[in-house]
Design a protein around this motif. Structure first.
Motif, PDB file in Angstrom:
ATOM      1  N   MET A  80       0.845  -1.202   0.000  1.00 48.80           N
ATOM      2  CA  MET A  80       0.000   0.000   0.000  1.00 48.80           C
ATOM      3  C   MET A  80       0.882   1.255   0.000  1.00 48.80           C
ATOM      4  N   MET A  81       1.279   1.693   1.219  1.00 45.65           N
ATOM      5  CA  MET A  81       2.238   2.800   1.329  1.00 45.65           C
ATOM      6  C   MET A  81       3.580   2.211   1.757  1.00 45.65           C
ATOM      7  N   ILE A  82       4.664   2.906   1.462  1.00 41.99           N
ATOM      8  CA  ILE A  82       5.983   2.411   1.891  1.00 41.99           C
ATOM      9  C   ILE A  82       6.001   2.291   3.416  1.00 41.99           C
ATOM     10  N   PRO A  83       6.458   1.158   3.976  1.00 44.49           N
ATOM     11  CA  PRO A  83       6.548   1.057   5.434  1.00 44.49           C
ATOM     12  C   PRO A  83       7.417   2.180   5.997  1.00 44.49           C
ATOM     13  N   VAL A  84       7.066   2.662   7.187  1.00 43.72           N
ATOM     14  CA  VAL A  84       7.818   3.767   7.785  1.00 43.72           C
ATOM     15  C   VAL A  84       9.241   3.314   8.101  1.00 43.72           C
ATOM     16  N   ARG A  85       9.348   2.104   8.671  1.00 41.07           N
ATOM     17  CA  ARG A  85      10.676   1.621   9.072  1.00 41.07           C
ATOM     18  C   ARG A  85      10.985   0.288   8.419  1.00 41.07           C
ATOM     19  N   GLY A 103      14.785  -1.575  11.781  1.00 39.06           N
ATOM     20  CA  GLY A 103      14.085  -0.464  12.422  1.00 39.06           C
ATOM     21  C   GLY A 103      14.531   0.917  11.980  1.00 39.06           C
ATOM     22  N   THR A 104      15.423   0.997  11.004  1.00 39.03           N
ATOM     23  CA  THR A 104      15.824   2.308  10.484  1.00 39.03           C
ATOM     24  C   THR A 104      14.651   2.940   9.729  1.00 39.03           C
ATOM     25  N   VAL A 105      14.500   4.243   9.853  1.00 39.06           N
ATOM     26  CA  VAL A 105      13.425   4.920   9.125  1.00 39.06           C
ATOM     27  C   VAL A 105      13.787   4.956   7.641  1.00 39.06           C
ATOM     28  N   GLY A 110      11.030   5.278   5.157  1.00 46.07           N
ATOM     29  CA  GLY A 110       9.949   5.974   4.452  1.00 46.07           C
ATOM     30  C   GLY A 110      10.394   7.337   3.969  1.00 46.07           C
ATOM     31  N   GLU A 111      11.258   7.958   4.758  1.00 45.43           N
ATOM     32  CA  GLU A 111      11.859   9.255   4.472  1.00 45.43           C
ATOM     33  C   GLU A 111      12.442   9.350   3.055  1.00 45.43           C
ATOM     34  N   GLU A 122      10.223   8.774  -1.625  1.00 46.25           N
ATOM     35  CA  GLU A 122       9.802   9.594  -2.762  1.00 46.25           C
ATOM     36  C   GLU A 122      10.970   9.941  -3.674  1.00 46.25           C
ATOM     37  N   VAL A 148      -1.992   2.514  -3.470  1.00 50.27           N
ATOM     38  CA  VAL A 148      -3.112   3.403  -3.163  1.00 50.27           C
ATOM     39  C   VAL A 148      -3.960   3.658  -4.418  1.00 50.27           C
ATOM     40  N   ASP A 149      -3.294   3.842  -5.563  1.00 52.19           N
ATOM     41  CA  ASP A 149      -4.016   4.106  -6.809  1.00 52.19           C
ATOM     42  C   ASP A 149      -4.870   2.913  -7.217  1.00 52.19           C
TER      43      ASP A 149
END
Lengths: 251, 64
Positions: free
Chosen positions: B1-6, B11-13, B15-16, B19, B57-58
């Motif tokens: 769906m959306m990129i996982p946050v971590r 456990g590194t972030v 999602g940052e 894009e 999402v699309d």
């Protein structure tokens, strides 16, 4: 046990998010104690409860709340105690993407450490509005409260040159990970020469040994605080618990 | 769906960086390995999060 630890920083990121340092005079148990304290005992703020006003996005409330919990928040530990909360809010209407940077906080010292994390993409007519409580807790309670990520340590390894290699032997790669101590006493991470000792010492016969009681730590943070602060707080928490044990046993 | 946050493993972030990675490597024509190196996504656990992700999402949004 040795009274003094000898600490030497090998490398440190400019943004204060990761560092590699050498500690001499540690026992393996102490080294692991520090690692565990960094991961589980230094508290960080993280979103824990979310009150949705409107969520017409393609994700369920629970899914959005889970993503919010994982967003790292800067944590000024001097101003907060375990269990304290900070309120955050977000209101984004589609077509747009809600980013972690869109979160508004009630305390200016607390804000998302990374501002470009997409929370959810909103299409025309979709809207996300909520109020959330971030709570200060430790990594023991939930992994989202871990300040340190990818925390580990390795033995420092000493590489000694014994002499020239026998000219008729075929040279094979000698792969070694971590930080080595050379004959000159220099500390070099093996990544600097492709993790292959034959690149640094071509045609030499080498002996590699672990240096006793010397550990090279690699610590990264999720951005909630600097590496320095994270490690110092972890060591403090170890000391506090040792003190507590000492007083309780003394009675 | 959306990129996982971590990253699921360490456990590194991550999602940052999604894009930029999407614009340069998935939709652009840059080498994904080089883009990930420049973004500082070094470990292979984090790299697989980015390389193997698809935005859905699309795909899902018409069926609200």
């Amino acid at each position: 046990m040795a009274d003094d630890f000898d600490v030497e920083v090998i490398s440190r990121d400019e943004d204060g998010r990761s560092a590699r340092f050498l500690v001499r005079g540690l026992t393996p148990a102490m080294a692991n104690g520090i690692r565990r304290a960094v991961v589980a005992d230094v508290p960080t703020l993280s979103i824990d409860t979310v009150r949705f006003v409107e969520n017409s996005s393609v994700m369920f409330d629970e899914m959005v709340a889970l993503r919010l919990g994982l967003v790292p928040l800067t944590t000024p530990l001097d101003d907060f105690e375990l269990g304290d909360t900070v309120t955050l809010a977000l209101d984004v209407e589609g077509p747009a993407t809600a980013y972690s940077g869109d979160l508004e906080t009630s305390d200016s010292l607390v804000r998302p450490a990374d501002e470009n994390i997409p929370i959810i993409e909103l299409k025309q007519g979709q809207r996300l509005e909520f109020e959330a409580d971030a709570v200060l807790d430790t990594g023991k309670d939930h992994a989202k409260h871990q300040g340190g990520v990818a925390v580990g340590y390795r033995h420092l390894q000493r590489v000694e040159v014994l002499g020239d290699r026998d000219g008729f032997d075929e040279e094979e790669p000698h792969i070694l990970r971590g930080v080595i101590e050379t004959d000159e006493g220099e500390l070099v991470h093996t990544e600097e020469f492709g993790a292959d000792l034959t690149n640094r010492y071509p045609g030499k016969e080498l002996a590699v040994t672990d240096v006793p009681d010397a550990f090279v730590f690699h610590v990264e943070t999720d951005g909630s605080m600097d590496v320095d602060e994270l490690v110092l707080r972890a060591v403090d928490s170890l000391r506090d618990r040792a003190d507590e044990l000492a007083t309780k046993v003394a009675v | 769906m959306m990129i996982p946050v971590r990253c699921f493993t360490c456990g590194t972030v991550i999602g940052e960086h999604w894009e930029e990675f999407k614009a340069r490597a998935k939709e652009g024509d840059e080498d994904p390995a080089k883009v990930l190196d420049e973004l500082g996504v070094d470990r292979h656990c984090c790299r697989r999060m980015m390389v193997s992700h698809t935005d859905l999402v699309d795909v899902v949004s018409p069926y609200q």
